[in-house]
Write an enzyme that holds these catalytic residues in place. Structure first.
Site, PDB file in Angstrom:
ATOM      1  N   ASP A  35       0.867  -1.189   0.000  1.00  0.00           N
ATOM      2  CA  ASP A  35       0.000   0.000   0.000  1.00  0.00           C
ATOM      3  C   ASP A  35       0.898   1.232   0.000  1.00  0.00           C
ATOM      4  OD1 ASP A  35      -3.242   0.230   1.188  1.00  0.00           O
ATOM      5  OD2 ASP A  35      -2.032   2.045   0.973  1.00  0.00           O
ATOM      6  N   THR A  95     -17.025   6.928  -5.063  1.00  0.00           N
ATOM      7  CA  THR A  95     -17.845   7.683  -6.009  1.00  0.00           C
ATOM      8  C   THR A  95     -17.057   8.926  -6.442  1.00  0.00           C
ATOM      9  OG1 THR A  95     -19.789   6.930  -4.813  1.00  0.00           O
ATOM     10  CG2 THR A  95     -20.096   8.802  -6.293  1.00  0.00           C
ATOM     11  N   GLU A 162     -15.226  -9.400  -4.027  1.00  0.00           N
ATOM     12  CA  GLU A 162     -15.257  -9.871  -2.639  1.00  0.00           C
ATOM     13  C   GLU A 162     -16.645  -9.631  -2.038  1.00  0.00           C
ATOM     14  OE1 GLU A 162     -13.049 -11.711  -0.922  1.00  0.00           O
ATOM     15  OE2 GLU A 162     -14.854 -11.748   0.291  1.00  0.00           O
ATOM     16  N   LEU A 164     -17.339 -10.329   1.341  1.00  0.00           N
ATOM     17  CA  LEU A 164     -17.332 -10.270   2.806  1.00  0.00           C
ATOM     18  C   LEU A 164     -18.087  -9.040   3.285  1.00  0.00           C
ATOM     19  CD1 LEU A 164     -15.307  -7.875   4.084  1.00  0.00           C
ATOM     20  CD2 LEU A 164     -13.566  -9.391   3.222  1.00  0.00           C
ATOM     21  N   LYS A 221     -21.326  -8.470  -8.819  1.00  0.00           N
ATOM     22  CA  LYS A 221     -20.955  -7.833  -7.545  1.00  0.00           C
ATOM     23  C   LYS A 221     -21.789  -6.584  -7.302  1.00  0.00           C
ATOM     24  CE  LYS A 221     -19.164  -6.525  -3.890  1.00  0.00           C
ATOM     25  NZ  LYS A 221     -19.395  -7.195  -2.617  1.00  0.00           N
ATOM     26  N   LEU A 222     -21.894  -5.724  -8.315  1.00  0.00           N
ATOM     27  CA  LEU A 222     -22.714  -4.512  -8.161  1.00  0.00           C
ATOM     28  C   LEU A 222     -24.158  -4.900  -7.847  1.00  0.00           C
ATOM     29  CD1 LEU A 222     -21.779  -2.009 -11.028  1.00  0.00           C
ATOM     30  CD2 LEU A 222     -21.106  -1.956  -8.636  1.00  0.00           C
ATOM     31  N   LYS A 268     -33.955  -6.187   8.702  1.00  0.00           N
ATOM     32  CA  LYS A 268     -33.942  -5.465   9.971  1.00  0.00           C
ATOM     33  C   LYS A 268     -34.056  -3.974   9.677  1.00  0.00           C
ATOM     34  CE  LYS A 268     -32.770  -5.831  14.490  1.00  0.00           C
ATOM     35  NZ  LYS A 268     -34.092  -5.526  14.989  1.00  0.00           N
ATOM     36  N   CYS A 277     -19.947   0.547   0.696  1.00  0.00           N
ATOM     37  CA  CYS A 277     -20.294  -0.161  -0.542  1.00  0.00           C
ATOM     38  C   CYS A 277     -21.685   0.133  -1.105  1.00  0.00           C
ATOM     39  CB  CYS A 277     -20.174  -1.665  -0.322  1.00  0.00           C
ATOM     40  SG  CYS A 277     -18.470  -2.158  -0.011  1.00  0.00           S
ATOM     41  N   PHE A 278     -22.719  -0.004  -0.282  1.00  0.00           N
ATOM     42  CA  PHE A 278     -24.082  -0.004  -0.837  1.00  0.00           C
ATOM     43  C   PHE A 278     -24.376   1.236  -1.676  1.00  0.00           C
ATOM     44  CE2 PHE A 278     -26.442  -3.095   2.250  1.00  0.00           C
ATOM     45  CZ  PHE A 278     -25.686  -4.130   1.746  1.00  0.00           C
ATOM     46  N   PHE A 339     -20.715   2.324  11.113  1.00  0.00           N
ATOM     47  CA  PHE A 339     -21.918   2.116  10.291  1.00  0.00           C
ATOM     48  C   PHE A 339     -22.665   0.835  10.652  1.00  0.00           C
ATOM     49  CE2 PHE A 339     -21.320  -1.170   7.015  1.00  0.00           C
ATOM     50  CZ  PHE A 339     -19.956  -1.433   7.115  1.00  0.00           C
TER      51      PHE A 339
END
Ligand code: NAD
Ligand code: UDX
Length: 466
Positions: A35, A95, A162, A164, A221-222, A268, A277-278, A339
């Site tokens: 990194d 984004t 991924e 996870l 994935k998206l 929930k 991500c979302f 979050f």
């Protein structure tokens, strides 16, 4: 082809845990995680593995077992690229905040930089694995950069998104529902795909390793994130309806989730989904759909975000309304800033937006989160740019003790579902608060019958006052 040396570019929430699991399960593969962020790499290398930069249950122990044996963290990106047979790209794809697609499209500048660096440095054939979440057809652009700027070596591109979730990364990686590997439909492509299948086969049952073409994998994935987020927005939309009809959203969720065609997970109600991500991935899906002229498709998915923004605003507004329409100068304690529980990640946390709304009404906020630092809370608020850094520090305090945080508060809002909130001594908290003592539960985690008996005025998402 048997992989002996893996490089992963990006030591973040995905690169770090994913590579730790590969190293733990594949003792004969050397794994170098690199990194450009020196501070992050130094934290991964901290002699006390409790200080690694990412909090995930079970991760520190796994790093302790593997680091220095076949798992290495470093800033030597070129060297790691050169040594590797297989290179995972696991850098951030936020984004875009500028130019064409601002606020919607994924910013691929970090991905492109990686491709250019790999092309410049590689002197032997490499398999390149897209681990980051990318717009469908990104592999095409990657291949063009690699082939046109490289040294004449072969690059085979795979998509291996991924799945996870943070807070459960170690168990998700150990027992994934599936591993997805997209490859080119050529002889070389199939060989590359098989090489990665062989890596995962060290611990994942073969029937759970799905192979597809590259575009299906990128798009899946998206879409997976969009479907999950859609369920949260669906139940959150119902939570508002429940509050005006005396239906209880938890009961409705149980009733509909018992239908095996619907399933019980991700129902929930909450103060709104967060995480890195979302929102980013749905906005990207909306942007891609629009760019193909599919406006109805774009509008359909955009509604998931609109609902989520509404839910966060609705919760904050409810707090102000309940406190007699004014919170100016009132002390409101926010329990939880991450979050979700079991992570120190605050990206897109609903807490940030609720706090911003309340601060605009001049509330004084006190924040307690078991894993989030004061520095992080201020950085999240400063990043919004709504008010000056000085004002954020004047109006917001971050404390290490939940009891101190709630002392003499007018109201408490639960924004993250940390387990420890359930076992706090709520009798003492009630006694120390200003009366009436209001408790707003955006995650519906507390026992409200008990809290009501103590004397709290409760408002719970999906139930209303109770
Ligand atoms: P992150 O921000 O935690 O980590 C990314 C890392 O990449 C950073 O440490 C950054 O310094 C590094 N980096 C950027 N450019 C670099 C370069 N040129 N060379 C070396 N390092 C570089 O991000 P993350 O949460 O790990 O996400 C990574 C990707 O995985 C994203 O595309 C994301 O959408 C996807 N993803 C994330 C999750 C999640 O739960 N966080 C889950 C699935 C997929
Ligand atoms: C998500 C996907 O689940 C994962 O597969 C993908 O790889 C990355 O994005 P993550 O964002 O880490 O993972 O957490 P997730 O458990 O999906 O929760 C996302 C948000 O939705 C959180 O804010 C969570 O609190 C919220 N949520 C989740 C709800 O509000 N209700 C639910 O029923 C489930």
């Amino acid at each position: 082809m048997s992989i002996k040396n893996i490089c992963c570019i990006g030591a973040g929430y995905v690169g770090g845990p994913t590579m730790t699991m590969i190293a733990a399960q594949c003792a004969d593969i050397i794994v170098n995680v690199v990194d450009i962020n020196e501070k992050r790499i130094a934290a991964w290398n901290d002699s006390n593995t409790d200080n690694i930069p990412i909090y995930e249950p079970g991760l520190s122990e796994l790093v302790k077992k593997t680091r220095g044996k076949n798992l290495f963290f470093s800033t030597e990106v070129d060297q790691a690229i050169q040594d590797a047979d297989m290179i995972f790209i696991s850098v951030n794809t936020p984004t875009k905040t500028y130019g064409v697609g601002k606020g919607m499209a994924a910013d691929l500048k970090y991905i492109e930089l990686c491709a250019r660096q790999i092309a410049a440095v590689a002197t032997t054939d490499k398999i390149i694995v897209e681990k980051s979440t990318l717009p469908v057809r990104t592999a095409e652009a990657l291949k063009r950069i690699l082939d046109n700027t490289g040294n004449g070596v072969n690059f085979d591109i795979l998509s291996n998104p991924e799945f996870l979730a943070e807070g459960t990364a170690v168990s998700d990686l150990l027992n994934p529902d599936r591993v997805l590997i997209g490859g080119e439909e050529t002889d070389r492509g199939r060989l590359a795909q098989q090489a990665l299948v062989d890596v995962y086969s060290n611990w994942v049952p073969k029937e759970q390793i799905l192979t597809t073409n590259v575009w299906s994998s990128e798009l899946s994935k998206l879409t997976a994130n969009a479907f999950l987020a859609q369920r949260v927005s669906s139940i959150n939309a119902l939570s508002e309806l429940c509050e005006v009809t005396e239906a209880d959203v938890n009961e409705v969720a149980r009733a509909i989730g018992a239908d095996s065609r619907i399933g019980s997970k991700f129902l929930k109600a909450s103060v709104g989904f967060g995480g890195s991500c979302f929102q980013k991935d749905i906005l990207n899906l909306v942007y891609i759909s629009k760019s193909y002229g599919l406006h109805e498709v774009a509008d359909y998915w955009e509604q998931v975000i609109i609902m989520n923004d509404h839910q966060k605003r609705r919760f904050a507004r409810k707090i102000v309304q309940t406190l007699f329409n004014t919170v100016s100068g009132k002390k409101i304690t926010l329990l939880g800033w991450a979050f979700k529980k079991d992570t120190n990640d605050t990206r897109e946390s609903a807490a940030i937006y609720v706090a911003d709304y309340l601060l605009s009404e001049q509330a004084e906020l006190v924040i307690y989160d078991p894993k989030v630092t004061e520095e992080q809370v201020y950085s999240d608020l400063d990043y919004l740019g709504t008010r000056s850094e000085g004002e954020n520090r004047r109006l917001v305090k971050v404390l290490n003790s939940p009891y101190e945080a709630m002392d003499k508060a007018h109201a408490i809002a639960v924004l993250t579902e940390w387990d420890e909130f359930k076992t706090l001594n709520w009798n003492d908290i009630f006694d120390s608060m200003l009366k009436p003592a209001f408790l707003f539960d955006g995650r519906s985690v507390l026992d409200h019958k008990k809290l009501n008996a103590i004397g709290f005025d409760n408002y719970v998402i999906g139930k209303g006052p109770c």
